[in-house]
Design a protein around this motif. Structure first.
Motif, PDB file in Angstrom:
ATOM      1  N   HIS A 190       0.888  -1.179   0.000  1.00 32.48           N
ATOM      2  CA  HIS A 190       0.000   0.000   0.000  1.00 32.48           C
ATOM      3  C   HIS A 190       0.919   1.220   0.000  1.00 32.48           C
ATOM      4  CE1 HIS A 190      -2.965   2.909   1.296  1.00 32.48           C
ATOM      5  NE2 HIS A 190      -3.902   1.982   1.446  1.00 32.48           N
ATOM      6  N   THR A 191       0.752   2.126  -0.977  1.00 29.47           N
ATOM      7  CA  THR A 191       1.698   3.236  -1.115  1.00 29.47           C
ATOM      8  C   THR A 191       1.408   4.425  -0.199  1.00 29.47           C
ATOM      9  OG1 THR A 191       0.483   4.267  -2.939  1.00 29.47           O
ATOM     10  CG2 THR A 191       2.169   2.632  -3.521  1.00 29.47           C
ATOM     11  N   GLY A 192       0.312   4.392   0.564  1.00 31.85           N
ATOM     12  CA  GLY A 192       0.066   5.473   1.511  1.00 31.85           C
ATOM     13  C   GLY A 192      -1.388   5.896   1.583  1.00 31.85           C
ATOM     14  N   ASP A 193      -1.760   6.432   2.740  1.00 28.69           N
ATOM     15  CA  ASP A 193      -3.131   6.835   3.039  1.00 28.69           C
ATOM     16  C   ASP A 193      -3.395   8.239   2.520  1.00 28.69           C
ATOM     17  OD1 ASP A 193      -5.671   6.922   4.155  1.00 28.69           O
ATOM     18  OD2 ASP A 193      -4.972   7.297   6.191  1.00 28.69           O
ATOM     19  N   ASN A 194      -4.482   8.399   1.783  1.00 32.59           N
ATOM     20  CA  ASN A 194      -4.944   9.716   1.346  1.00 32.59           C
ATOM     21  C   ASN A 194      -6.165  10.033   2.201  1.00 32.59           C
ATOM     22  OD1 ASN A 194      -6.407  11.797   0.091  1.00 32.59           O
ATOM     23  ND2 ASN A 194      -5.755  11.179  -1.949  1.00 32.59           N
ATOM     24  N   ARG A 195      -6.086  11.053   3.036  1.00 36.10           N
ATOM     25  CA  ARG A 195      -7.168  11.323   3.983  1.00 36.10           C
ATOM     26  C   ARG A 195      -8.250  12.251   3.463  1.00 36.10           C
ATOM     27  NH1 ARG A 195      -4.410  11.180   9.924  1.00 36.10           N
ATOM     28  NH2 ARG A 195      -3.624   9.073   9.667  1.00 36.10           N
ATOM     29  N   THR A 196      -8.057  12.846   2.276  1.00 37.37           N
ATOM     30  CA  THR A 196      -9.063  13.789   1.785  1.00 37.37           C
ATOM     31  C   THR A 196      -9.712  13.352   0.471  1.00 37.37           C
ATOM     32  OG1 THR A 196      -7.483  15.090   0.507  1.00 37.37           O
ATOM     33  CG2 THR A 196      -7.816  15.713   2.824  1.00 37.37           C
ATOM     34  N   GLY A 197      -9.007  12.608  -0.362  1.00 38.00           N
ATOM     35  CA  GLY A 197      -9.549  12.209  -1.652  1.00 38.00           C
ATOM     36  C   GLY A 197      -9.597  13.349  -2.657  1.00 38.00           C
ATOM     37  N   GLU A 198      -8.963  14.466  -2.327  1.00 40.60           N
ATOM     38  CA  GLU A 198      -9.015  15.628  -3.216  1.00 40.60           C
ATOM     39  C   GLU A 198      -8.091  15.449  -4.412  1.00 40.60           C
ATOM     40  OE1 GLU A 198      -8.358  19.185  -0.954  1.00 40.60           O
ATOM     41  OE2 GLU A 198     -10.079  18.804   0.332  1.00 40.60           O
ATOM     42  N   GLY A 199      -8.426  16.135  -5.494  1.00 37.37           N
ATOM     43  CA  GLY A 199      -7.601  16.102  -6.697  1.00 37.37           C
ATOM     44  C   GLY A 199      -8.035  15.012  -7.654  1.00 37.37           C
ATOM     45  N   ASP A 200      -7.479  15.064  -8.866  1.00 41.50           N
ATOM     46  CA  ASP A 200      -7.803  14.090  -9.891  1.00 41.50           C
ATOM     47  C   ASP A 200      -6.905  12.877  -9.764  1.00 41.50           C
ATOM     48  OD1 ASP A 200      -9.731  15.762 -10.967  1.00 41.50           O
ATOM     49  OD2 ASP A 200      -8.328  16.723 -12.347  1.00 41.50           O
ATOM     50  N   GLY A 201      -7.295  11.808 -10.439  1.00 39.62           N
ATOM     51  CA  GLY A 201      -6.477  10.601 -10.466  1.00 39.62           C
ATOM     52  C   GLY A 201      -6.723   9.696  -9.273  1.00 39.62           C
ATOM     53  N   ASP A 202      -5.834   8.714  -9.116  1.00 39.94           N
ATOM     54  CA  ASP A 202      -5.976   7.728  -8.046  1.00 39.94           C
ATOM     55  C   ASP A 202      -5.836   8.395  -6.682  1.00 39.94           C
ATOM     56  OD1 ASP A 202      -6.042   5.886 -10.132  1.00 39.94           O
ATOM     57  OD2 ASP A 202      -3.936   5.324  -9.893  1.00 39.94           O
ATOM     58  N   ASP A 203      -6.689   7.987  -5.752  1.00 44.77           N
ATOM     59  CA  ASP A 203      -6.568   8.492  -4.388  1.00 44.77           C
ATOM     60  C   ASP A 203      -5.629   7.619  -3.554  1.00 44.77           C
ATOM     61  OD1 ASP A 203      -8.303  10.833  -4.427  1.00 44.77           O
ATOM     62  OD2 ASP A 203      -9.890   9.401  -4.859  1.00 44.77           O
ATOM     63  N   GLU A 204      -5.656   6.320  -3.779  1.00 43.88           N
ATOM     64  CA  GLU A 204      -4.720   5.415  -3.110  1.00 43.88           C
ATOM     65  C   GLU A 204      -4.312   4.349  -4.115  1.00 43.88           C
ATOM     66  OE1 GLU A 204      -5.920   4.052   0.803  1.00 43.88           O
ATOM     67  OE2 GLU A 204      -6.473   6.084   1.408  1.00 43.88           O
ATOM     68  N   GLN A 205      -3.082   3.823  -3.936  1.00 41.39           N
ATOM     69  CA  GLN A 205      -2.562   2.822  -4.862  1.00 41.39           C
ATOM     70  C   GLN A 205      -1.935   1.644  -4.127  1.00 41.39           C
ATOM     71  OE1 GLN A 205       0.152   5.268  -7.233  1.00 41.39           O
ATOM     72  NE2 GLN A 205      -1.390   5.389  -8.855  1.00 41.39           N
ATOM     73  N   ILE A 206      -2.015   0.484  -4.765  1.00 39.50           N
ATOM     74  CA  ILE A 206      -1.428  -0.745  -4.253  1.00 39.50           C
ATOM     75  C   ILE A 206      -0.513  -1.299  -5.347  1.00 39.50           C
ATOM     76  CG2 ILE A 206      -1.878  -3.053  -3.310  1.00 39.50           C
ATOM     77  CD1 ILE A 206      -3.259  -0.808  -1.688  1.00 39.50           C
ATOM     78  N   LYS A 207       0.724  -1.628  -4.978  1.00 42.08           N
ATOM     79  CA  LYS A 207       1.645  -2.271  -5.918  1.00 42.08           C
ATOM     80  C   LYS A 207       1.605  -3.770  -5.657  1.00 42.08           C
ATOM     81  CE  LYS A 207       4.863   1.569  -6.383  1.00 42.08           C
ATOM     82  NZ  LYS A 207       6.281   1.944  -6.452  1.00 42.08           N
ATOM     83  N   VAL A 208       1.517  -4.552  -6.742  1.00 35.14           N
ATOM     84  CA  VAL A 208       1.482  -6.007  -6.616  1.00 35.14           C
ATOM     85  C   VAL A 208       2.518  -6.610  -7.565  1.00 35.14           C
ATOM     86  CG1 VAL A 208       0.078  -8.105  -6.775  1.00 35.14           C
ATOM     87  CG2 VAL A 208      -1.006  -5.947  -6.094  1.00 35.14           C
ATOM     88  N   GLU A 209       3.421  -7.400  -6.987  1.00 33.77           N
ATOM     89  CA  GLU A 209       4.387  -8.159  -7.774  1.00 33.77           C
ATOM     90  C   GLU A 209       3.812  -9.572  -7.911  1.00 33.77           C
ATOM     91  OE1 GLU A 209       9.114  -9.291  -7.797  1.00 33.77           O
ATOM     92  OE2 GLU A 209       8.394  -7.810  -6.352  1.00 33.77           O
ATOM     93  N   LEU A 210       3.161  -9.833  -9.038  1.00 34.05           N
ATOM     94  CA  LEU A 210       2.355 -11.037  -9.220  1.00 34.05           C
ATOM     95  C   LEU A 210       3.126 -12.332  -8.956  1.00 34.05           C
ATOM     96  CD1 LEU A 210       0.420  -9.866 -12.395  1.00 34.05           C
ATOM     97  CD2 LEU A 210      -0.494 -10.057 -10.074  1.00 34.05           C
ATOM     98  N   ALA A 211       4.312 -12.463  -9.505  1.00 30.00           N
ATOM     99  CA  ALA A 211       5.080 -13.713  -9.361  1.00 30.00           C
ATOM    100  C   ALA A 211       5.527 -13.955  -7.923  1.00 30.00           C
ATOM    101  CB  ALA A 211       6.283 -13.696 -10.288  1.00 30.00           C
ATOM    102  N   ALA A 212       5.604 -12.896  -7.118  1.00 29.67           N
ATOM    103  CA  ALA A 212       6.092 -13.037  -5.744  1.00 29.67           C
ATOM    104  C   ALA A 212       4.969 -13.236  -4.725  1.00 29.67           C
ATOM    105  CB  ALA A 212       6.914 -11.807  -5.361  1.00 29.67           C
TER     106      ALA A 212
END
Length: 191
Positions: free
Chosen positions: A76-98
């Motif tokens: 998890h790349t970090g908590d966004n507490r307001t959701g303001e602005g365009d684009g993704d509010d929160e992101q998750i990185k997944v390394e599928l093979a791992a």
């Protein structure tokens, strides 16, 4: 070009994108103009599920207070507490093979923090979505717009990555929960 999914639709992820190894799962939302005046904080939680459909211990529950699973394949790349602005509010990185072999499914949920106290629900949320990008190229592969189907729910399982015959697939779930993160955690085997 990204595939736009409808609720309940399933799609191949790795089979149709050979060589795909690292993905970025972006989730976003807006809150409606009137939200009761209180702060509106939505959070992404990730449940790494075994064949039983349950989380095997807290190490397989990734959220703002536990930003990585045990081997770092889901972050998890970090908590966004307001959701303001365009684009993704929160992101998750997944390394599928791992992703550990005992994890059959990865469920992505959005919940409203302290919803009961603040008298908030998904009826006050709009433009919620989940999208999957190839982390290497930033190309958007899949997108699922949640729509406005929710009213009293305080948590939603947005989508799931799952293994099928050695490949990863994605399912657009869109399933609401009235008792938010607590209800999700209970259903997925956490106390």
């Amino acid at each position: 070009m990204a595939i736009n999914l409808s609720k309940g639709q399933k799609v191949d992820l790795t089979k149709t994108n050979p060589g795909l190894s690292k993905i970025l799962v972006g989730l976003g939302w807006d809150t409606n103009k009137y939200d009761g005046g209180g702060q509106f904080d939505l959070d992404v939680s990730v449940f790494l599920l075994a064949a039983s459909g349950k989380v095997e211990g807290e190490k397989n529950f990734v959220f703002y207070n536990n930003t990585s699973n045990e081997n770092g394949s889901v972050v998890h790349t970090g908590d966004n507490r307001t959701g303001e602005g365009d684009g993704d509010d929160e992101q998750i990185k997944v390394e599928l093979a791992a992703v550990p072999a005992d994890v059959e499914k990865i469920a992505f949920a959005i919940t409203i923090y302290d919803a009961e106290t603040r008298n908030q629900n998904f009826g006050q949320v709009s433009n919620a979505y989940i999208r999957i990008l190839n982390e290497a190229s930033s190309e958007e592969l899949i997108k699922f717009d949640l729509g406005e189907d929710f009213s009293i729910e305080t948590g939603v399982v947005v989508g799931e990555l799952y293994r099928h015959s050695g490949e990863w697939k994605f399912s657009a779930v869109g399933s609401g929960y009235k008792d938010g993160l607590g209800g999700l955690a209970r259903d997925f085997g956490l106390n």
